[in-house]
Design an enzyme around this catalytic site. Structure first.
Site, PDB file in Angstrom:
ATOM      1  N   CYS A  28      -5.763  -1.211   7.308  1.00 32.73           N
ATOM      2  CA  CYS A  28      -5.728  -2.678   7.309  1.00 32.73           C
ATOM      3  C   CYS A  28      -7.001  -3.210   6.631  1.00 32.73           C
ATOM      4  O   CYS A  28      -7.925  -2.456   6.318  1.00 32.73           O
ATOM      5  CB  CYS A  28      -5.627  -3.209   8.736  1.00 32.73           C
ATOM      6  SG  CYS A  28      -7.147  -3.017   9.664  1.00 32.73           S
ATOM      7  N   GLU A  68       6.931   3.571  -8.770  1.00 35.08           N
ATOM      8  CA  GLU A  68       5.551   3.890  -9.167  1.00 35.08           C
ATOM      9  C   GLU A  68       5.143   3.129 -10.433  1.00 35.08           C
ATOM     10  O   GLU A  68       4.590   3.694 -11.379  1.00 35.08           O
ATOM     11  CB  GLU A  68       5.387   5.412  -9.348  1.00 35.08           C
ATOM     12  CG  GLU A  68       5.756   6.240  -8.137  1.00 35.08           C
ATOM     13  CD  GLU A  68       4.805   6.068  -6.942  1.00 35.08           C
ATOM     14  OE1 GLU A  68       3.810   5.328  -7.069  1.00 35.08           O
ATOM     15  OE2 GLU A  68       5.081   6.663  -5.886  1.00 35.08           O
ATOM     16  N   ALA A  69       5.404   1.842 -10.426  1.00 35.91           N
ATOM     17  CA  ALA A  69       5.180   0.995 -11.603  1.00 35.91           C
ATOM     18  C   ALA A  69       3.726   1.035 -12.078  1.00 35.91           C
ATOM     19  O   ALA A  69       3.455   0.869 -13.274  1.00 35.91           O
ATOM     20  CB  ALA A  69       5.568  -0.445 -11.271  1.00 35.91           C
ATOM     21  N   CYS A 106     -10.255  -2.145   8.526  1.00 38.08           N
ATOM     22  CA  CYS A 106     -10.619  -0.722   8.561  1.00 38.08           C
ATOM     23  C   CYS A 106     -10.790  -0.106   7.170  1.00 38.08           C
ATOM     24  O   CYS A 106     -11.340   0.987   7.047  1.00 38.08           O
ATOM     25  CB  CYS A 106      -9.575   0.067   9.339  1.00 38.08           C
ATOM     26  SG  CYS A 106      -9.412  -0.474  11.057  1.00 38.08           S
ATOM     27  N   SER A 138       0.836  -1.203   0.000  1.00 40.26           N
ATOM     28  CA  SER A 138       0.000   0.000   0.000  1.00 40.26           C
ATOM     29  C   SER A 138       0.871   1.254   0.000  1.00 40.26           C
ATOM     30  O   SER A 138       2.100   1.165   0.100  1.00 40.26           O
ATOM     31  CB  SER A 138      -0.872   0.003   1.258  1.00 40.26           C
ATOM     32  OG  SER A 138      -0.039   0.150   2.398  1.00 40.26           O
ATOM     33  N   MET A 139       0.231   2.405  -0.069  1.00 40.92           N
ATOM     34  CA  MET A 139       0.980   3.658   0.118  1.00 40.92           C
ATOM     35  C   MET A 139       1.531   3.693   1.547  1.00 40.92           C
ATOM     36  O   MET A 139       0.929   3.145   2.468  1.00 40.92           O
ATOM     37  CB  MET A 139       0.076   4.870  -0.117  1.00 40.92           C
ATOM     38  CG  MET A 139      -0.030   5.238  -1.594  1.00 40.92           C
ATOM     39  SD  MET A 139      -0.984   6.727  -1.869  1.00 40.92           S
ATOM     40  CE  MET A 139       0.162   8.001  -1.318  1.00 40.92           C
ATOM     41  N   SER A 141       3.959   2.144   2.788  1.00 46.24           N
ATOM     42  CA  SER A 141       4.437   0.864   3.320  1.00 46.24           C
ATOM     43  C   SER A 141       5.957   0.717   3.219  1.00 46.24           C
ATOM     44  O   SER A 141       6.502  -0.274   3.710  1.00 46.24           O
ATOM     45  CB  SER A 141       3.746  -0.294   2.583  1.00 46.24           C
ATOM     46  OG  SER A 141       4.098  -0.290   1.215  1.00 46.24           O
ATOM     47  N   LYS A 149       7.822   1.098   0.166  1.00 42.52           N
ATOM     48  CA  LYS A 149       8.286   0.595  -1.130  1.00 42.52           C
ATOM     49  C   LYS A 149       9.459   1.421  -1.646  1.00 42.52           C
ATOM     50  O   LYS A 149      10.473   0.874  -2.067  1.00 42.52           O
ATOM     51  CB  LYS A 149       7.149   0.625  -2.167  1.00 42.52           C
ATOM     52  CG  LYS A 149       5.925  -0.189  -1.788  1.00 42.52           C
ATOM     53  CD  LYS A 149       4.876  -0.158  -2.883  1.00 42.52           C
ATOM     54  CE  LYS A 149       4.326   1.215  -3.187  1.00 42.52           C
ATOM     55  NZ  LYS A 149       3.598   1.826  -2.065  1.00 42.52           N
TER      56      LYS A 149
HETATM   57  P1  ADP Z   1       5.722   3.983  -0.198  1.00 44.43           P
HETATM   58  O1  ADP Z   1       6.745   4.102  -1.322  1.00 44.43           O
HETATM   59  O2  ADP Z   1       5.278   2.559   0.018  1.00 44.43           O
HETATM   60  O3  ADP Z   1       4.562   4.936  -0.346  1.00 44.43           O
HETATM   61  P2  ADP Z   1       7.740   5.306   1.387  1.00 44.43           P
HETATM   62  O4  ADP Z   1       8.983   4.469   1.283  1.00 44.43           O
HETATM   63  O5  ADP Z   1       7.648   6.515   0.501  1.00 44.43           O
HETATM   64  O6  ADP Z   1       6.458   4.362   1.162  1.00 44.43           O
HETATM   65  O7  ADP Z   1       7.531   5.827   2.879  1.00 44.43           O
HETATM   66  C1  ADP Z   1       7.574   4.990   4.016  1.00 44.43           C
HETATM   67  C2  ADP Z   1       7.631   5.897   5.239  1.00 44.43           C
HETATM   68  O8  ADP Z   1       6.393   6.604   5.347  1.00 44.43           O
HETATM   69  C3  ADP Z   1       7.781   5.226   6.575  1.00 44.43           C
HETATM   70  O9  ADP Z   1       9.113   4.888   6.891  1.00 44.43           O
HETATM   71  C4  ADP Z   1       7.258   6.306   7.520  1.00 44.43           C
HETATM   72  O10 ADP Z   1       8.279   7.231   7.823  1.00 44.43           O
HETATM   73  C5  ADP Z   1       6.243   7.059   6.690  1.00 44.43           C
HETATM   74  N1  ADP Z   1       4.835   6.807   7.037  1.00 44.43           N
HETATM   75  C6  ADP Z   1       3.828   7.733   6.968  1.00 44.43           C
HETATM   76  N2  ADP Z   1       2.636   7.183   7.288  1.00 44.43           N
HETATM   77  C7  ADP Z   1       2.862   5.872   7.549  1.00 44.43           C
HETATM   78  C8  ADP Z   1       2.025   4.757   7.917  1.00 44.43           C
HETATM   79  N3  ADP Z   1       0.701   4.887   8.065  1.00 44.43           N
HETATM   80  N4  ADP Z   1       2.601   3.554   8.096  1.00 44.43           N
HETATM   81  C9  ADP Z   1       3.940   3.415   7.951  1.00 44.43           C
HETATM   82  N5  ADP Z   1       4.775   4.419   7.593  1.00 44.43           N
HETATM   83  C10 ADP Z   1       4.256   5.635   7.394  1.00 44.43           C
HETATM   84 ZN    ZN Z   2      -7.103  -1.065  10.965  1.00 40.06          ZN
END
Ligand code: ADP
Ligand code: ZN
Length: 186
Positions: free
Chosen positions: A177, A89-90, A180, A17-18, A20, A22
């Protein structure tokens, strides 16, 4: 993961997910390649200029220089001389990315792709499912659910927009999750 340099290419997918992690994980793997003095191409879609045009930037502010490209096909030329290809961002590249990653890895390159595996409805987000099928290595990353604090693998859209692609950050999306996450009604 035990990655040994060789003339064999392969595909690694990092998805979730966003928020997470990645992009953090992609940046970590690419940094190690640069330290090992491998030649690395780092690409992202032109559409994703949220934080920077010339860098992949994580939500935790890690960054690494990258080249914006308009389509998956452009990656073939941009990465022609590299040992390692990193793509963030595939989900914005569409299905064309699958053939491009196959060609790059068949040509002996290590291809590392990061992207969302589900859209705002919770449906599989092409081309990640197809890339998972052909990849050698798969990493699923989890965020923290902003409602209950459990591990989260869904992205809740906080606005009423119905287009599949709406680029945005904290004001538009939050990690949730399975319990939710509330899919849109229509
Ligand atoms: P993605 O590329 O999956 O969107 P990023 O690597 O850009 O994720 O960012 C991960 C970082 O985002 C985490 O290390 C944390 O600092 C921050 N973050 C913000 N909101 C959350 C969340 N709900 N759960 C986990 N990390 C979060
Ligand atoms: Zn939840």
């Amino acid at each position: 993961m035990n990655v040994i340099q060789s003339d064999h290419g392969w595909i690694e997918v990092i998805c979730g997910s966003m928020y997470s992690g990645k992009s953090e994980e992609l940046i970590r793997r690419l940094r190690r390649c640069q330290i090992a003095r491998q030649s690395v191409s780092i690409l992202k879609p032109q559409i994703d200029t949220r934080y920077s045009n010339d860098y992949i930037v994580s939500h935790s502010d890690l960054k690494i220089p990258s080249t914006p490209v308009n389509s998956a096909i452009e990656i073939l030329e941009a990465a022609a001389d590299s040992d390692v290809v990193g793509i963030d961002e595939a989900q914005f590249f569409g299905m064309e990315l699958v053939a491009v990653c196959q060609q790059l890895s068949n040509n002996g390159k290590r291809v590392i792709v990061a992207g969302l595996d589900q859209d705002y409805r919770g449906d599989p987000f092409e081309p990640i499912p197809q890339l998972l099928a052909v990849a050698e290595y798969i990493t699923k990353t989890l965020a923290i659910c902003m409602v209950c604090g459990n591990p989260a693998n869904r992205t809740q859209r906080l606005t009423q927009d119905e287009e599949r692609v709406v680029v945005g950050g904290r004001k538009i999306y939050e990690a949730r999750c399975r319990k939710c996450f509330k899919p849109p009604l229509n």
